[in-house]
Structure formats: structure tokens, C-alpha cells
Design a protein around this motif. Sequence first.
Motif, PDB file in Angstrom:
ATOM      1  N   LEU A 216     -47.392  53.697 -11.400  1.00 27.09           N
ATOM      2  CA  LEU A 216     -47.880  53.368 -10.061  1.00 27.09           C
ATOM      3  C   LEU A 216     -49.326  53.800  -9.919  1.00 27.09           C
ATOM      4  O   LEU A 216     -49.676  54.959 -10.229  1.00 27.09           O
ATOM      5  CB  LEU A 216     -47.029  54.071  -9.003  1.00 27.09           C
ATOM      6  CG  LEU A 216     -45.569  53.629  -8.919  1.00 27.09           C
ATOM      7  CD1 LEU A 216     -44.829  54.475  -7.870  1.00 27.09           C
ATOM      8  CD2 LEU A 216     -45.470  52.151  -8.545  1.00 27.09           C
ATOM      9  N   CYS A 217     -50.158  52.891  -9.439  1.00 28.51           N
ATOM     10  CA  CYS A 217     -51.579  53.186  -9.257  1.00 28.51           C
ATOM     11  C   CYS A 217     -51.765  54.315  -8.252  1.00 28.51           C
ATOM     12  O   CYS A 217     -51.162  54.320  -7.187  1.00 28.51           O
ATOM     13  CB  CYS A 217     -52.315  51.933  -8.756  1.00 28.51           C
ATOM     14  SG  CYS A 217     -54.058  52.248  -8.373  1.00 28.51           S
ATOM     15  N   ARG A 218     -52.598  55.248  -8.591  1.00 31.16           N
ATOM     16  CA  ARG A 218     -52.966  56.293  -7.616  1.00 31.16           C
ATOM     17  C   ARG A 218     -54.465  56.408  -7.451  1.00 31.16           C
ATOM     18  O   ARG A 218     -54.943  57.230  -6.684  1.00 31.16           O
ATOM     19  CB  ARG A 218     -52.319  57.633  -7.948  1.00 31.16           C
ATOM     20  CG  ARG A 218     -52.722  58.276  -9.240  1.00 31.16           C
ATOM     21  CD  ARG A 218     -51.933  59.555  -9.459  1.00 31.16           C
ATOM     22  NE  ARG A 218     -52.301  60.196 -10.698  1.00 31.16           N
ATOM     23  CZ  ARG A 218     -52.688  61.447 -10.818  1.00 31.16           C
ATOM     24  NH1 ARG A 218     -52.734  62.222  -9.758  1.00 31.16           N
ATOM     25  NH2 ARG A 218     -52.996  61.962 -11.987  1.00 31.16           N
ATOM     26  N   CYS A 219     -55.234  55.590  -8.200  1.00 34.22           N
ATOM     27  CA  CYS A 219     -56.693  55.624  -8.028  1.00 34.22           C
ATOM     28  C   CYS A 219     -57.136  54.685  -6.905  1.00 34.22           C
ATOM     29  O   CYS A 219     -58.244  54.785  -6.410  1.00 34.22           O
ATOM     30  CB  CYS A 219     -57.392  55.245  -9.331  1.00 34.22           C
ATOM     31  SG  CYS A 219     -57.338  53.478  -9.742  1.00 34.22           S
ATOM     32  N   GLY A 220     -56.257  53.733  -6.543  1.00 36.86           N
ATOM     33  CA  GLY A 220     -56.564  52.788  -5.471  1.00 36.86           C
ATOM     34  C   GLY A 220     -57.300  51.542  -5.930  1.00 36.86           C
ATOM     35  O   GLY A 220     -57.612  50.672  -5.119  1.00 36.86           O
ATOM     36  N   HIS A 221     -57.578  51.399  -7.231  1.00 37.43           N
ATOM     37  CA  HIS A 221     -58.420  50.302  -7.704  1.00 37.43           C
ATOM     38  C   HIS A 221     -57.673  49.215  -8.466  1.00 37.43           C
ATOM     39  O   HIS A 221     -58.303  48.235  -8.894  1.00 37.43           O
ATOM     40  CB  HIS A 221     -59.541  50.847  -8.599  1.00 37.43           C
ATOM     41  CG  HIS A 221     -60.587  51.609  -7.847  1.00 37.43           C
ATOM     42  ND1 HIS A 221     -61.609  50.993  -7.157  1.00 37.43           N
ATOM     43  CD2 HIS A 221     -60.750  52.938  -7.656  1.00 37.43           C
ATOM     44  CE1 HIS A 221     -62.378  51.905  -6.582  1.00 37.43           C
ATOM     45  NE2 HIS A 221     -61.870  53.098  -6.864  1.00 37.43           N
ATOM     46  N   SER A 222     -56.383  49.348  -8.700  1.00 31.90           N
ATOM     47  CA  SER A 222     -55.664  48.339  -9.481  1.00 31.90           C
ATOM     48  C   SER A 222     -55.660  46.994  -8.763  1.00 31.90           C
ATOM     49  O   SER A 222     -55.577  46.929  -7.533  1.00 31.90           O
ATOM     50  CB  SER A 222     -54.212  48.793  -9.707  1.00 31.90           C
ATOM     51  OG  SER A 222     -53.467  47.760 -10.306  1.00 31.90           O
ATOM     52  N   SER A 223     -55.706  45.929  -9.545  1.00 27.50           N
ATOM     53  CA  SER A 223     -55.550  44.583  -8.986  1.00 27.50           C
ATOM     54  C   SER A 223     -54.092  44.168  -8.947  1.00 27.50           C
ATOM     55  O   SER A 223     -53.783  43.049  -8.520  1.00 27.50           O
ATOM     56  CB  SER A 223     -56.322  43.566  -9.839  1.00 27.50           C
ATOM     57  OG  SER A 223     -57.693  43.899  -9.834  1.00 27.50           O
ATOM     58  N   PHE A 227     -48.677  48.682  -8.921  1.00 28.12           N
ATOM     59  CA  PHE A 227     -48.662  49.113 -10.312  1.00 28.12           C
ATOM     60  C   PHE A 227     -50.088  49.286 -10.839  1.00 28.12           C
ATOM     61  O   PHE A 227     -51.034  48.617 -10.400  1.00 28.12           O
ATOM     62  CB  PHE A 227     -47.874  48.108 -11.156  1.00 28.12           C
ATOM     63  CG  PHE A 227     -46.463  47.944 -10.671  1.00 28.12           C
ATOM     64  CD1 PHE A 227     -45.540  48.975 -10.801  1.00 28.12           C
ATOM     65  CD2 PHE A 227     -46.050  46.790 -10.020  1.00 28.12           C
ATOM     66  CE1 PHE A 227     -44.245  48.856 -10.310  1.00 28.12           C
ATOM     67  CE2 PHE A 227     -44.759  46.649  -9.526  1.00 28.12           C
ATOM     68  CZ  PHE A 227     -43.856  47.682  -9.671  1.00 28.12           C
ATOM     69  N   CYS A 228     -50.204  50.167 -11.796  1.00 29.88           N
ATOM     70  CA  CYS A 228     -51.478  50.448 -12.466  1.00 29.88           C
ATOM     71  C   CYS A 228     -51.833  49.284 -13.389  1.00 29.88           C
ATOM     72  O   CYS A 228     -50.958  48.727 -14.053  1.00 29.88           O
ATOM     73  CB  CYS A 228     -51.299  51.742 -13.261  1.00 29.88           C
ATOM     74  SG  CYS A 228     -52.604  52.109 -14.442  1.00 29.88           S
ATOM     75  N   ASP A 229     -53.112  48.946 -13.447  1.00 23.78           N
ATOM     76  CA  ASP A 229     -53.564  47.940 -14.413  1.00 23.78           C
ATOM     77  C   ASP A 229     -54.644  48.501 -15.347  1.00 23.78           C
ATOM     78  O   ASP A 229     -55.362  47.735 -16.001  1.00 23.78           O
ATOM     79  CB  ASP A 229     -54.065  46.671 -13.703  1.00 23.78           C
ATOM     80  CG  ASP A 229     -55.387  46.900 -12.981  1.00 23.78           C
ATOM     81  OD1 ASP A 229     -55.849  48.061 -12.913  1.00 23.78           O
ATOM     82  OD2 ASP A 229     -55.972  45.915 -12.496  1.00 23.78           O
ATOM     83  N   GLY A 230     -54.761  49.823 -15.395  1.00 19.68           N
ATOM     84  CA  GLY A 230     -55.688  50.467 -16.320  1.00 19.68           C
ATOM     85  C   GLY A 230     -57.091  50.668 -15.769  1.00 19.68           C
ATOM     86  O   GLY A 230     -57.928  51.297 -16.433  1.00 19.68           O
ATOM     87  N   THR A 231     -57.357  50.190 -14.562  1.00 19.07           N
ATOM     88  CA  THR A 231     -58.719  50.280 -14.016  1.00 19.07           C
ATOM     89  C   THR A 231     -59.169  51.727 -13.811  1.00 19.07           C
ATOM     90  O   THR A 231     -60.376  52.011 -13.810  1.00 19.07           O
ATOM     91  CB  THR A 231     -58.808  49.494 -12.686  1.00 19.07           C
ATOM     92  OG1 THR A 231     -58.393  48.160 -12.923  1.00 19.07           O
ATOM     93  CG2 THR A 231     -60.226  49.480 -12.122  1.00 19.07           C
TER      94      THR A 231
END
Length: 242
Positions: A216-223, A227-231
Amino acid sequence: MADPRHAVQPGTSPAPDAVWIKVTAGGPYVVHGAPPLVQMTIAVDAAGTSIGFATGKTFDSKEGMALCRCGHSRHAPFCDGSHLKAGMDLAERASFAPLLQGSTEIDGPTLALTDNEAYCAFGRFCDAHHQIWNEVQLPGTQAADNTRHMASHCPGGRLLVWDRQTGQPIEPAEPAAIHPLEDPAQQCSGPLMVRGGVRVESADGRSYEIRNRQALCRCGHSSNKPFCDGTHASVKYRDGIA
Ligand code: FES
């Protein structure tokens, strides 16, 4: 028993119904069932290849705890209300379709590999040995062991390995747990690695497919939120946890 209305990925053993994560509109993840909350660090070898996870700090886990997903909390992994001022677009854009619908398949002598790149959390375990897309096609037990190891560490569940004889995924059952991920080789922090078939419910009340490995994205920048996309690696997200 998992609610039969919720889709479950093949090979996944769902967590008890009491353990689930709610994505709130424009706000944090609210976690139910108090699963363990334990920091994990991606460990690398001398060549910088990801080879495993090192266990870090254990946090108090409480029913209804709120975990940051805007990347601005000064009390990470917990929410401190910073999203109210951060001005981040936290809208969910991920598909509710089963992950396998967007996967490609590579067959090897004994194993098959399915891959859905949209769920890449940039853990880089797939780059070990000959890279997993080549390794799965090599003969021998060592190549098969390497392939299983790489896939089982894939944080976002992008990669899944199948036994070609049984036609079943090889996915070791794990207890439900949430791991704030750290990636010192990339000098950044990563997603919340969620293990053990935890249901994630969107802000609008729909459930995503239940999967054994999710990030799960926690940086706020995933597209591909939630879910996280590595950004996180390119924006050099740092959670500030010692
Ligand atoms: S934590 Fe990976 S893209 Fe946000």
C-alpha cells in the motif's frame, strides 16, 4: 472464514474477517483487528541485489489505528493529520479486477510465472540471479528454488509462481501483518507491505481482491493508489523513522 462475497486470489489464505484495512477518502488507512505492525528493511548483498528482509522496530498496534498514506506525517507510520494541509491527491485509481487479469505468463520446465507490472513496488528481488523472467525458464532445482525465493519476496504481489504439474500457485500462507518498508540501498522508505490475505476496502466501500502479498502506497505519489507503484524511490520518500 472469509466472506464469500469478497474475491480472493488463487493461493491466498484470507486473514480472519476482523483484520482488514479501510482506505479513507483523502485521509489515512484505518486498520482493524490490530495485526502486528513491524518495520522491515530490504537487505542487499555486496552487489546491491535484494536478497531478503531484516526485521526492524515493532510499533504498538491498536484496533482502529490510522496509518499515514500522504507521506507527510511526522509521526510515521501513524497519521498525524498532516494530510489536511499537505494538498496531496489521494484518490484511488487501482482496478478492482483480479490481479491475474492483467498478468502475462512465462512457462518454464516445472514452474510458470505470472507478472502484472502495475503492482510493482520496486523491491528488486526479481533482479537476482539471471532475473526471474529468465530464471523460471532454466532447468534444475537451483533455478526453481531461486525463482520461488524471488517471487515470494515480491512486496506488491506483482509476481506469482505456479507449479505446472498441479496448476496451483506456490504461495506460502503467512499470518496477517503490516510492515512499513525501508530501502536503504535506494536511500528511501517504501510502502506498507501487507502480508497474509488482509482485505483492503476502498473509500467507496468496495473491496479489492484479497491477496497474500500487497503493498500500500504511503508516500502519496503512486498512480495506482491505494497500491504502491514504485514511485517512492524516484521521489525519495523518507518516513523519518529512526
Ligand atoms: S509508497 Fe511506493 S509509490 Fe508510494
